[in-house]
Design a protein around this motif. Structure first.
Motif, short mmCIF file in Angstrom:
data_model
loop_
_atom_site.label_atom_id
_atom_site.label_comp_id
_atom_site.label_asym_id
_atom_site.label_seq_id
_atom_site.Cartn_x
_atom_site.Cartn_y
_atom_site.Cartn_z
N GLY A 1 -0.34 4.08 8.17
CA GLY A 1 -1.62 4.52 7.64
C GLY A 1 -2.64 4.62 8.77
O GLY A 1 -2.72 3.73 9.62
N ASP B 1 1.71 8.36 9.30
CA ASP B 1 0.80 8.72 8.21
C ASP B 1 0.95 10.21 7.95
O ASP B 1 0.53 11.04 8.75
CB ASP B 1 -0.65 8.40 8.58
N ILE C 1 -0.04 -2.68 8.12
CA ILE C 1 -0.06 -1.70 7.02
C ILE C 1 -1.50 -1.41 6.60
O ILE C 1 -2.29 -2.33 6.36
CB ILE C 1 0.74 -2.22 5.82
N ALA D 1 -2.42 1.27 4.02
CA ALA D 1 -2.14 2.32 3.05
C ALA D 1 -2.67 1.93 1.68
O ALA D 1 -2.80 0.74 1.39
CB ALA D 1 -0.63 2.57 2.98
N SER E 1 3.73 5.79 -5.58
CA SER E 1 4.61 6.27 -4.51
C SER E 1 4.69 5.33 -3.32
O SER E 1 5.61 5.43 -2.50
CB SER E 1 4.15 7.65 -4.02
N THR E 2 3.74 4.39 -3.20
CA THR E 2 3.75 3.47 -2.05
C THR E 2 4.12 2.04 -2.44
O THR E 2 4.29 1.20 -1.56
CB THR E 2 2.37 3.44 -1.35
N ARG E 3 4.27 1.76 -3.73
CA ARG E 3 4.66 0.41 -4.14
C ARG E 3 6.02 0.06 -3.54
O ARG E 3 6.96 0.83 -3.64
CB ARG E 3 4.69 0.28 -5.66
N MET F 1 6.89 0.14 -0.52
CA MET F 1 7.29 1.07 0.53
C MET F 1 7.98 0.34 1.68
O MET F 1 8.75 0.93 2.43
CB MET F 1 6.07 1.84 1.05
N ASN G 1 -0.13 -7.36 6.55
CA ASN G 1 -0.64 -6.53 5.46
C ASN G 1 -2.02 -7.01 5.06
O ASN G 1 -2.19 -8.10 4.51
CB ASN G 1 0.30 -6.56 4.26
N LEU H 1 2.56 -3.35 -1.56
CA LEU H 1 3.10 -2.41 -0.57
C LEU H 1 4.38 -2.96 0.05
O LEU H 1 5.28 -2.21 0.43
CB LEU H 1 2.06 -2.13 0.52
#
Length: 329
Positions: A147, A170, A200, A202, A207-209, A211, A228, A234
């Motif tokens: 990201g 990204d 991280i 993001a 769609s990013t759970r 990831m 994080n 994430l």
């Protein structure tokens, strides 16, 4: 008179400004109120950690804006807000520097084993145990940023000051922006394989759970550290626990937990990372953005958004501008 609900602590200067212009109900402290007890009178909400559900929103006939004191909106039912014609806003950039600096607070604490050193001193150990306190330097290490928004860019700037090489993954970042920051654009797979530290930055979306799951963690160096400060969820916490416990990963530093999406005021009861000690793990309680300067900026930004909407205007930084159905005057 205008009625404002403030869910959690905000900067005292901002609270004074709000109280000078409105009747204020607080969701915290000795005068704490239950929102549903006052929901029929509230015109605007300044929201931090409290979850704002459809039930609360539909119980608020006068409500016109929920101003998030921060950038995430996973604790707000956006569809319910839009259905009711309620603006939802955020305060992007207000805590960017605070979060970026917290990344390095976590990283340096991990790299130099400061918590273990502190615990040794508390237990009367000075010379004993020094062999276990050999850390690593940041200079010459590779930092991978997942990201590259405002916070990611600030982290990259600080990293270069430490003499680090920076990789960026990204899909939405322009290549020239990454290169102009002195970083190298790569795909996620290459970033994970090459980085000594992964940070991280993001948003949490379907769609990013998770990831970063078991496969992604397995691709990292066994000497690597993952950080994080964005959103819990994430990283797959169960997979992270396995990687740390098995020694497949050297360390992790988390300011956010997956349980926050379940209960933002008591995520520990829902997190797999806090049930028992995990080697190489540091956790802070979602405080990366909590500096005095960031609190003041975020509070003022949220209050400005509330004032604009209640005066009949449109706020800066709305997240549901396209979906909102404006309530007729």
């Amino acid at each position: 008179m205008t009625v404002i609900y403030v869910s959690d602590t905000i900067h005292s200067d901002v609270l004074t400004e709000v109280q000078a212009s409105a009747t204020v109900h607080l969701g915290y402290g000795p005068t704490k109120v239950n929102y549903l007890d006052v929901s029929d009178t509230v015109d605007g909400v300044i929201l931090r950690a409290e979850t704002f559900s459809r039930e609360l929103i539909e119980a608020s006939p006068r409500l016109r804006i929920i101003a998030r004191h921060g950038v995430g909106t996973d604790n707000v039912d956006l569809q319910a807000a839009s259905d009711q014609g309620v603006w939802v806003t955020t305060t992007p950039g207000a805590n960017g520097n605070a979060v970026a600096e917290h990344v390095f607070a976590l990283l340096l604490t991990t790299a130099r084993k400061l918590l273990l050193a502190h615990d040794n001193i508390r237990h009367g150990k000075w010379s004993e145990g020094k062999a276990d306190l050999i850390g690593f330097e940041l200079s010459g290490k590779t930092l991978g940023l997942v990201g590259f928004g405002a916070i990611g860019r600030r982290v990259a700037t600080i990293a270069r000051g430490f003499g680090m090489d920076v990789l960026v993954s990204d899909p939405y970042a322009a290549e020239h922006d990454v290169l102009d920051a002195g970083a190298t654009p790569v795909d996620l797979e290459e970033l994970l394989e090459a980085s000594d530290i992964v940070s991280i930055h993001a948003p949490l979306l379907p769609s990013t759970r998770h990831m970063i799951g078991a496969q992604e963690l397995a691709s990292m160096k066994s000497s690597a550290v993952i950080i994080n400060t964005s959103r819990g969820g994430l990283i797959d916490e169960s997979a992270l626990r396995v990687a740390l416990t098995s020694g497949a990963l050297a360390g992790a530093a988390l300011d956010v937990l997956e349980g926050e999406s379940t209960d933002m005021k008591d995520p520990l009861s829902h997190s797999t990372m806090t049930t028992e000690p995990v080697p190489g793990l540091i956790i802070t309680p979602h405080i990366a953005g909590q500096s005095t300067e960031a609190f003041l900026e975020a509070g003022r930004s949220a209050w400005t958004a509330v004032q604009k909407v209640l005066a009949g205007g449109e706020p800066l930084h709305p997240v549901n501008a396209e979906q909102i159905r404006r309530v007729p005057a």
